[in-house]
Design a protein around this motif. Structure first.
Motif, mmCIF file in Angstrom:
data_model
loop_
_atom_site.group_PDB
_atom_site.id
_atom_site.type_symbol
_atom_site.label_atom_id
_atom_site.label_comp_id
_atom_site.label_asym_id
_atom_site.label_seq_id
_atom_site.Cartn_x
_atom_site.Cartn_y
_atom_site.Cartn_z
ATOM 1 N N ASN A 77 -2.697 5.437 -5.748
ATOM 2 C CA ASN A 77 -3.133 5.338 -4.025
ATOM 3 C C ASN A 77 -2.254 5.948 -2.938
ATOM 4 N N GLU A 135 -1.337 8.940 7.220
ATOM 5 C CA GLU A 135 -0.985 7.443 6.969
ATOM 6 C C GLU A 135 0.558 7.035 7.129
ATOM 7 N N GLN A 169 1.235 -2.156 1.178
ATOM 8 C CA GLN A 169 0.566 -2.383 0.151
ATOM 9 C C GLN A 169 0.195 -1.022 -0.576
ATOM 10 N N LYS A 170 -0.142 -0.042 0.275
ATOM 11 C CA LYS A 170 -0.386 1.332 -0.510
ATOM 12 C C LYS A 170 1.086 1.831 -1.203
ATOM 13 N N GLN A 171 2.020 1.697 -0.216
ATOM 14 C CA GLN A 171 3.422 2.036 -0.686
ATOM 15 C C GLN A 171 3.857 1.110 -2.136
ATOM 16 N N ALA A 200 1.753 0.070 -4.542
ATOM 17 C CA ALA A 200 0.930 0.731 -5.314
ATOM 18 C C ALA A 200 1.400 2.072 -5.781
ATOM 19 N N LEU A 201 1.954 3.020 -4.904
ATOM 20 C CA LEU A 201 2.362 4.215 -5.342
ATOM 21 C C LEU A 201 3.485 4.197 -6.164
ATOM 22 N N GLU A 231 -0.931 -2.793 5.766
ATOM 23 C CA GLU A 231 -1.893 -1.972 4.953
ATOM 24 C C GLU A 231 -0.838 -0.708 4.252
ATOM 25 N N VAL A 232 -0.018 -0.276 4.888
ATOM 26 C CA VAL A 232 0.960 0.844 4.351
ATOM 27 C C VAL A 232 1.712 -0.049 3.241
ATOM 28 N N ILE A 249 -0.522 8.182 -0.085
ATOM 29 C CA ILE A 249 -1.003 7.918 1.249
ATOM 30 C C ILE A 249 -0.802 9.470 1.538
#
Length: 77
Positions: free
Chosen positions: A41, A47, A30-32, A34-35, A27-28, A43
């Motif tokens: 997104n 997070e 994927q967010k990283q 996107a960032l 999950e993290v 975090i």
């Protein structure tokens, strides 16, 4: 896709024992992704802390598996 592949292989090799850790890590990740690539997104600090925590747990589980096969294995800081 190397990071995603590593997460998937780790999950397959470690099975249910590490599934919670791998899910949080993914999950993290994927967010990283996107960032970095979309500048979206962001975090939270919590997070980021959780990601580090779950990364440590994952490394500990991997180390345990290696030690089962090679009792002389050790990690130095």
């Amino acid at each position: 896709n190397q990071h995603k592949t590593i997460v998937e292989v780790t999950s397959l090799l470690m099975g249910d024992k590490a599934s919670t850790i791998v899910v949080h890590f993914e999950e993290v990740r994927q967010k990283q992704h996107a960032l970095v690539h979309n500048h979206s997104n962001l975090i939270s600090e919590l997070e980021a802390h959780d990601a580090f925590h779950y990364a440590l747990l994952l490394v500990r589980e991997i180390t345990k598996l290696i030690k089962k096969k090679d009792p002389d294995f050790h990690v130095s800081a």
